[in-house]
Design an enzyme around this catalytic site. Structure first.
Site, PDB file in Angstrom:
ATOM      1  N   GLY A 144       3.338  -9.919   0.748  1.00 52.93           N
ATOM      2  CA  GLY A 144       4.404  -9.164   1.384  1.00 52.93           C
ATOM      3  C   GLY A 144       4.663  -7.922   0.568  1.00 52.93           C
ATOM      4  O   GLY A 144       4.678  -7.965  -0.672  1.00 52.93           O
ATOM      5  N   GLY A 162      -1.299   0.213  -2.607  1.00 46.71           N
ATOM      6  CA  GLY A 162      -0.104   0.962  -2.236  1.00 46.71           C
ATOM      7  C   GLY A 162       1.166   0.331  -2.781  1.00 46.71           C
ATOM      8  O   GLY A 162       2.093   1.030  -3.212  1.00 46.71           O
ATOM      9  N   ASP A 163       1.221  -0.994  -2.774  1.00 46.27           N
ATOM     10  CA  ASP A 163       2.388  -1.686  -3.316  1.00 46.27           C
ATOM     11  C   ASP A 163       2.497  -1.465  -4.821  1.00 46.27           C
ATOM     12  O   ASP A 163       3.601  -1.288  -5.355  1.00 46.27           O
ATOM     13  CB  ASP A 163       2.304  -3.180  -3.016  1.00 46.27           C
ATOM     14  CG  ASP A 163       2.321  -3.471  -1.524  1.00 46.27           C
ATOM     15  OD1 ASP A 163       2.845  -2.633  -0.768  1.00 46.27           O
ATOM     16  OD2 ASP A 163       1.796  -4.530  -1.117  1.00 46.27           O
TER      17      ASP A 163
END
Length: 403
Positions: free
Chosen positions: A137, A350-351
């Site tokens: 997530g 990206g996280d």
């Protein structure tokens, strides 16, 4: 004072000072020591504190939403009240050291990852080379990254009441994340993602079911006001229901907190909140969709960044993978080259960038310094398997020194 209100104030105190004695609380609230012991024992049963001789220490980690203060007002009324109180709030906090805290509202998913030699074609079945089940997530990944980048993190998410809710609690409890609020949905399961990772080049394909992530309520947003109020930065993405995300952004702006939006996965809803955003961090695809300009090189990325600012954003960072990152700050462009990396798994790149960026901004770095740090952090993250497998701060500093 109502019982719930007193217990919330005890948690507020513990969140700031981490430990407290029964004697102090009994004097402060003008109640008996036995009443305070009862309060602390109940909070311990809920997993929020740990009892020790004569008092308690903070855990602040719970699967429950039982301590929400019911105001009876809608969310806009809460914002108005906070706005009216802001001058007093700022005077009281003047000189207080608030540096180095990031609050993240985001998703928690269970990632089911299959390593494949190549991506399957339509209708084709492939034998996987291996598979794993782990935490994921965007919100949880970014919270992990920010905490490993060396800042205090409070993470807010929502899971189901299923076999994965305990998995989420155990993961967050054992992580470096300082504290978290983990709500539970009665109607939706814990979010999950099916991920293929190609062994040819480390690229990935992902299908996400958001589940409980999209059921956060106004009351649950309002309940994080205390944890948000002493943060330097709020970091959000678009894997939660947009109303909750927008309300959290508005709450942060009412509290004079910087807001970073990672507009992923892309939704046109992002356009509705640009006026509240201090930094927006789209990748090339998201920036193309936001701006209507297809990004093919650095020149077209600059055009897209200008268009996004024209739509209301204050500052833009477009992440461009191996081409680095482009910053538009005011009228000034700056290109941050990518750090060389041996790519194993790009799933959480990206996280990694966004979590590290938020941490660096929270610690007082300029946007260029923070983006450079984040680029180095992300280059180390892609050399590891698993979206939540992030590097340590000292490893990032070593890579920065090698530039």
């Amino acid at each position: 004072m109502f019982l719930e209100e007193r217990r919330n104030k005890i948690l507020d105190y513990l969140d700031k000072y981490e430990r407290v004695s029964v004697t102090y609380l009994a004097t402060a609230f003008e109640v008996t020591k036995e009443t305070i012991r009862s309060d602390l024992n109940e909070l311990a049963l809920q997993g929020l504190v740990q009892r020790c001789h004569g008092g308690a220490i903070i855990l602040r980690r719970s699967l429950q939403a039982t301590l929400i203060t019911e105001t009876g007002d809608n969310f806009e009324v809460l914002l108005q009240r906070l706005s009216n109180q802001r001058k007093n709030h700022l005077v009281q906090d003047k000189g207080k050291n608030m540096q180095g805290k990031v609050c993240i509202l985001g998703s928690f998913n269970v990632d089911i990852v299959a390593k494949v030699e190549r991506f399957p074609k339509g209708g084709e079945s492939l034998l996987a080379l291996g598979s794993t089940l782990g935490p994921g997530g965007k919100g949880a990944n970014q919270a992990t990254a920010a905490s490993l980048a060396g800042t205090k993190v409070h993470f807010v998410a929502k899971v189901g009441k299923d076999q994965f809710s305990q998995f989420a609690f155990d993961h967050l409890s054992s992580s470096k994340i300082h504290s978290f609020t983990l709500y539970q949905s009665d109607t939706e399961p814990t979010g999950n993602a099916i991920i293929y990772v190609s062994q040819q080049d480390g690229e990935n394909m992902i299908a996400i079911y958001s589940g409980a992530n999209t059921t956060i309520t106004d009351e649950e947003v309002a309940a994080i006001t205390t944890d948000l109020s002493d943060a330097n930065v709020l970091l959000v993405q678009l894997e939660n229901n947009f109303d909750a995300t927008l309300n959290t952004i508005k709450l942060a702006k009412t509290l004079d907190i910087q807001v970073i939006l990672n507009p992923a996965p892309y939704s046109s809803d992002a356009l509705a909140c640009l006026e509240y955003i201090d930094i927006i961090t789209p990748n090339e695809t998201e920036a193309s969709l936001l701006s209507g300009i297809e990004i093919t090189d650095l020149a077209s990325a600059k055009e897209a960044a200008l268009r996004i600012v024209g739509l209301g954003a204050k500052r833009v960072i477009i992440t461009m993978g191996s081409r680095g990152a482009l910053i538009l700050d005011g009228s000034q462009f700056q290109h941050i080259p990518a750090f060389p990396a041996f790519s194993v798994d790009t799933t959480g790149a990206g996280d990694a960038f966004n979590g590290a960026l938020a941490a660096a901004i929270a610690k007082g770095q300029t946007i260029a310094q923070a983006a450079t740090y984040a680029a180095a952090f992300a280059s180390l993250a892609v050399e590891r398997e698993g979206a939540s497998n992030m590097p340590q701060h000292q490893q990032v500093m070593t890579r920065l020194s090698q530039r």
